[in-house]
Design an enzyme around this catalytic site. Structure first.
Site, short mmCIF file in Angstrom:
data_model
loop_
_atom_site.label_atom_id
_atom_site.label_comp_id
_atom_site.label_asym_id
_atom_site.label_seq_id
_atom_site.Cartn_x
_atom_site.Cartn_y
_atom_site.Cartn_z
N ASN A 184 25.59 17.01 59.33
CA ASN A 184 24.48 17.37 58.43
C ASN A 184 24.97 17.74 57.03
O ASN A 184 24.19 18.21 56.22
CB ASN A 184 23.64 18.51 59.03
CG ASN A 184 24.38 19.84 59.04
OD1 ASN A 184 25.54 19.93 58.65
ND2 ASN A 184 23.69 20.89 59.47
N ASN A 189 28.83 21.54 55.53
CA ASN A 189 30.16 21.99 55.09
C ASN A 189 31.10 20.80 54.93
O ASN A 189 32.26 20.85 55.31
CB ASN A 189 30.74 22.99 56.12
CG ASN A 189 31.91 23.77 55.55
OD1 ASN A 189 31.97 24.03 54.34
ND2 ASN A 189 32.84 24.15 56.40
N SER A 205 37.40 28.02 71.07
CA SER A 205 38.29 28.81 70.22
C SER A 205 39.02 29.86 71.06
O SER A 205 38.46 30.38 72.04
CB SER A 205 37.43 29.53 69.17
OG SER A 205 38.17 30.54 68.53
N ALA A 206 40.21 30.20 70.63
CA ALA A 206 40.94 31.30 71.26
C ALA A 206 40.17 32.61 71.14
O ALA A 206 40.45 33.58 71.86
CB ALA A 206 42.32 31.45 70.60
N LYS A 248 30.65 30.62 71.09
CA LYS A 248 31.59 29.70 71.76
C LYS A 248 31.64 30.00 73.26
O LYS A 248 31.66 29.09 74.08
CB LYS A 248 32.99 29.84 71.15
CG LYS A 248 33.09 29.35 69.72
CD LYS A 248 32.94 27.85 69.65
CE LYS A 248 32.91 27.32 68.23
NZ LYS A 248 32.53 25.92 68.14
N TYR A 299 30.09 34.70 66.34
CA TYR A 299 30.75 33.39 66.37
C TYR A 299 31.46 33.19 67.71
O TYR A 299 31.24 32.19 68.41
CB TYR A 299 31.76 33.26 65.21
CG TYR A 299 32.69 32.09 65.39
CD1 TYR A 299 32.24 30.79 65.19
CD2 TYR A 299 34.02 32.27 65.81
CE1 TYR A 299 33.08 29.70 65.41
CE2 TYR A 299 34.85 31.20 66.02
CZ TYR A 299 34.39 29.92 65.81
OH TYR A 299 35.22 28.84 66.03
P1 NAD Z 1 34.13 22.44 59.49
O1 NAD Z 1 33.10 23.36 58.97
O2 NAD Z 1 35.11 21.87 58.55
O3 NAD Z 1 33.44 21.23 60.27
C1 NAD Z 1 32.21 21.38 60.94
C2 NAD Z 1 31.33 20.22 60.53
O4 NAD Z 1 30.08 20.32 61.21
C3 NAD Z 1 31.02 20.21 59.04
O5 NAD Z 1 31.27 18.91 58.53
C4 NAD Z 1 29.53 20.57 58.95
O6 NAD Z 1 28.90 19.92 57.86
C5 NAD Z 1 29.02 20.09 60.30
N1 NAD Z 1 27.88 20.84 60.84
C6 NAD Z 1 27.71 22.19 60.90
N2 NAD Z 1 26.56 22.49 61.49
C7 NAD Z 1 25.98 21.30 61.84
C8 NAD Z 1 24.76 20.95 62.48
N3 NAD Z 1 23.89 21.89 62.88
N4 NAD Z 1 24.48 19.63 62.66
C9 NAD Z 1 25.35 18.67 62.24
N5 NAD Z 1 26.51 18.96 61.62
C10 NAD Z 1 26.82 20.25 61.42
O7 NAD Z 1 34.88 23.20 60.69
P2 NAD Z 1 36.20 22.81 61.46
O8 NAD Z 1 37.28 23.74 61.03
O9 NAD Z 1 36.42 21.35 61.37
O10 NAD Z 1 35.78 23.23 62.93
C11 NAD Z 1 35.26 22.29 63.86
C12 NAD Z 1 34.91 23.03 65.12
O11 NAD Z 1 36.07 23.69 65.62
C13 NAD Z 1 33.84 24.09 64.95
O12 NAD Z 1 32.99 24.08 66.07
C14 NAD Z 1 34.64 25.38 64.92
O13 NAD Z 1 33.91 26.48 65.39
C15 NAD Z 1 35.80 25.05 65.86
N6 NAD Z 1 37.00 25.87 65.60
C16 NAD Z 1 37.55 25.84 64.37
C17 NAD Z 1 38.69 26.65 64.11
C18 NAD Z 1 39.31 26.68 62.73
O14 NAD Z 1 40.08 27.61 62.46
N7 NAD Z 1 39.04 25.71 61.86
C19 NAD Z 1 39.24 27.44 65.13
C20 NAD Z 1 38.66 27.40 66.40
C21 NAD Z 1 37.53 26.60 66.62
N1 UFG Z 2 45.19 37.40 57.03
C1 UFG Z 2 45.64 38.15 55.95
N2 UFG Z 2 45.03 37.94 54.74
C2 UFG Z 2 44.03 37.04 54.56
C3 UFG Z 2 43.59 36.28 55.67
C4 UFG Z 2 44.18 36.50 56.90
O1 UFG Z 2 46.53 38.97 56.08
O2 UFG Z 2 43.52 36.91 53.44
C5 UFG Z 2 45.84 37.60 58.33
C6 UFG Z 2 44.90 38.11 59.41
O3 UFG Z 2 44.82 39.51 59.37
C7 UFG Z 2 45.55 37.55 60.68
C8 UFG Z 2 46.17 36.23 60.21
O4 UFG Z 2 46.29 36.33 58.79
O5 UFG Z 2 46.57 38.41 61.10
C9 UFG Z 2 45.34 35.01 60.55
O6 UFG Z 2 44.01 35.21 60.06
P1 UFG Z 2 42.96 34.01 59.94
O7 UFG Z 2 41.72 34.56 59.33
O8 UFG Z 2 43.58 32.84 59.28
O9 UFG Z 2 42.72 33.57 61.46
P2 UFG Z 2 42.21 34.41 62.72
O10 UFG Z 2 43.33 34.44 63.71
O11 UFG Z 2 41.61 35.70 62.32
O12 UFG Z 2 41.01 33.49 63.26
C10 UFG Z 2 41.12 32.07 63.32
C11 UFG Z 2 39.76 31.44 63.04
C12 UFG Z 2 38.79 31.77 64.14
C13 UFG Z 2 39.35 31.39 65.45
C14 UFG Z 2 40.71 32.05 65.66
C15 UFG Z 2 41.32 31.57 66.93
O13 UFG Z 2 39.23 31.92 61.83
O14 UFG Z 2 37.62 31.01 63.97
O15 UFG Z 2 41.58 31.70 64.58
O16 UFG Z 2 41.24 30.18 66.97
F1 UFG Z 2 38.53 31.82 66.44
#
Ligand code: NAD
Ligand code: UFG
Length: 338
Positions: A32, A35, A124-125, A153, A149
């Site tokens: 959509n 992002n 996600s973890a 999940k 969030y």
């Molecule tokens: P992202 O935001 O880059 O990609 C998500 C995509 O989904 C985007 O392109 C956005 O436009 C689209 N989107 C959002 N809501 C939608 C909807 N309702 N309908 C259709 N499209 C929609 O995120 P990402 O980092 O690529 O993450 C992908 C998936 O992995 C997500 O579900 C996220 O929760 C999960 N995840 C990401 C991380 C991370 O650190 N990036 C960690 C753990 C899990």
């Molecule tokens: N951190 C800083 N400064 C910053 C950002 C992060 O010190 O500006 C530190 C955090 O305190 C943490 C580490 O960097 O210790 C990693 O932080 P992130 O925000 O990059 O990642 P998280 O582990 O908090 O979370 C990420 C994703 C979540 C996901 C999780 C496990 O954001 O969506 O990993 O997959 F659920």
């Protein structure tokens, strides 16, 4: 195989699209654009030399999903679409549950109608909450999650497990990502959070590029070797390959599985800063700030189940994660200057 990628224009979806296209799968990217950008399919085509079908739509639009699944004879879906910012989910929880939970139910209804029952879900973890032991394996209890969030999940994982129990024809893998970082080696695509980055790696990259003044290191009094938080950073291309392995696995197996995608190796925030300085040749200014509420001291995976079931393990080094991030960051800066 014909595969639909919801959220296929996003960070992880786009990298996975490259791996799957190069493996010979035919892809439909459904997004959509909340992002992501219209420019993505063109970038993917220039990287792979293959055409990509893009459908603009929201996963809550069950009818459009149904039509798309039928029109392209989709056999498997990888469900990336959703909202992903932990802090934001505390302020707009309804949007998180609507996109992540309601969106998944809508997708499952459309898949059931269309007769497509193979699904890989982006989990996600975060579902483990505060780790009770390390490294975290898949029998580690889930729950104790402190934000909408992570709860979204966990809800979806439980819905998928119920669905699998109700109908053995479903084939479902929930991939529990640790900390995805890095970019494709082309430098054309990567993690490009709009506004202020929340995650460590994009923040470090913008400080190195001179776009942000300094990084705040959230706490240096954790019970870790240098006092800063430790995470399992995994190269997004390794993660992408894990999805291709999950699709292969599902071709031969029914049921529901949750599988960690991590390296098994933890790095601290200070180690990340130093590695990025080496990769970029730039200093990364930082200052120690208070702990960020909700953060764990350490979180890293036991990746053995992925090795056993998927025959997958992460191959790329921390240096490759940093070099590819810098190349992408540098490319964006150059493009902005033109
Ligand atoms: P992202 O935001 O880059 O990609 C998500 C995509 O989904 C985007 O392109 C956005 O436009 C689209 N989107 C959002 N809501 C939608 C909807 N309702 N309908 C259709 N499209 C929609 O995120 P990402 O980092 O690529 O993450 C992908 C998936 O992995 C997500 O579900 C996220 O929760 C999960 N995840 C990401 C991380 C991370 O650190 N990036 C960690 C753990 C899990
Ligand atoms: N951190 C800083 N400064 C910053 C950002 C992060 O010190 O500006 C530190 C955090 O305190 C943490 C580490 O960097 O210790 C990693 O932080 P992130 O925000 O990059 O990642 P998280 O582990 O908090 O979370 C990420 C994703 C979540 C996901 C999780 C496990 O954001 O969506 O990993 O997959 F659920």
């Amino acid at each position: 195989m014909n595969i639909l990628l919801t959220g296929g224009l996003g960070y992880i979806g786009s990298h996975t699209a490259i791996v799957l296209a190069q493996a010979g799968h035919r892809l439909v990217l459904f997004d959509n654009l909340s992002n992501s950008s219209h420019a993505m399919p063109g970038k993917l085509e220039s990287i792979t030399g293959k055409p990509f079908v893009f459908v603009s739509g929201d996963v809550r639009d069950t009818e459009l999903l149904h039509q798309t699944l039928r029109a392209y004879s989709i056999e498997a879906v990888i469900h990336f679409a959703g909202l992903k910012v932990v802090g934001e989910s505390l302020t707009i929880p309804l949007e998180y549950y609507a996109n992540n939970v309601q969106g998944t139910i809508s997708l499952l209804q459309a898949m059931r109608e269309a007769g497509a029952r193979m699904l890989v879900f982006s989990s996600s973890a975060n579902v483990y909450g505060e780790p009770r032991y390390l490294p975290v394996d898949e029998v580690h209890p889930t729950g104790g999650v402190t934000n909408p969030y992570g709860r979204s999940k966990l809800h979806v994982e439980e819905i998928l497990a119920d669905l699998s129990r109700s109908d053995p024809d479903w084939r479902i893998v929930c991939l529990r990502y640790f900390n995805p970082v890095g970019a494709h080696e082309s430098g054309l695509i990567g993690d490009d959070p709009g506004g202020f980055p929340n995650n460590l790696m994009p923040y470090i990259a913008r400080v190195a590029a001179g776009q942000l003044k300094e990084l705040q290191v959230f706490g240096n009094d954790y019970p870790t070797p240098d006092g800063t938080g430790v995470r399992d950073f995994i190269h997004v291309m390794d993660l992408a390959e894990g999805h291709a392995c999950a699709v292969d696995y599902l071709s031969g197996n029914t049921g529901w599985q949750a599988i960690n995608l991590g390296t098994g190796q933890g790095y601290s925030v200070l180690e990340m800063i130093r590695a990025f300085e080496v990769a970029s040749g730039r200093p990364v200014a930082y200052r120690i700030a208070p702990r960020r509420p909700g953060d764990s001291a350490s979180c890293y995976a036991n990746p053995d189940k992925a090795k056993t079931l998927l025959n997958w393990s992460a191959r790329r080094s921390l240096a490759e994660m940093c070099v590819s991030t810098w190349k992408f960051q540098h490319g964006m800066r150059t493009a902005a200057a033109i």
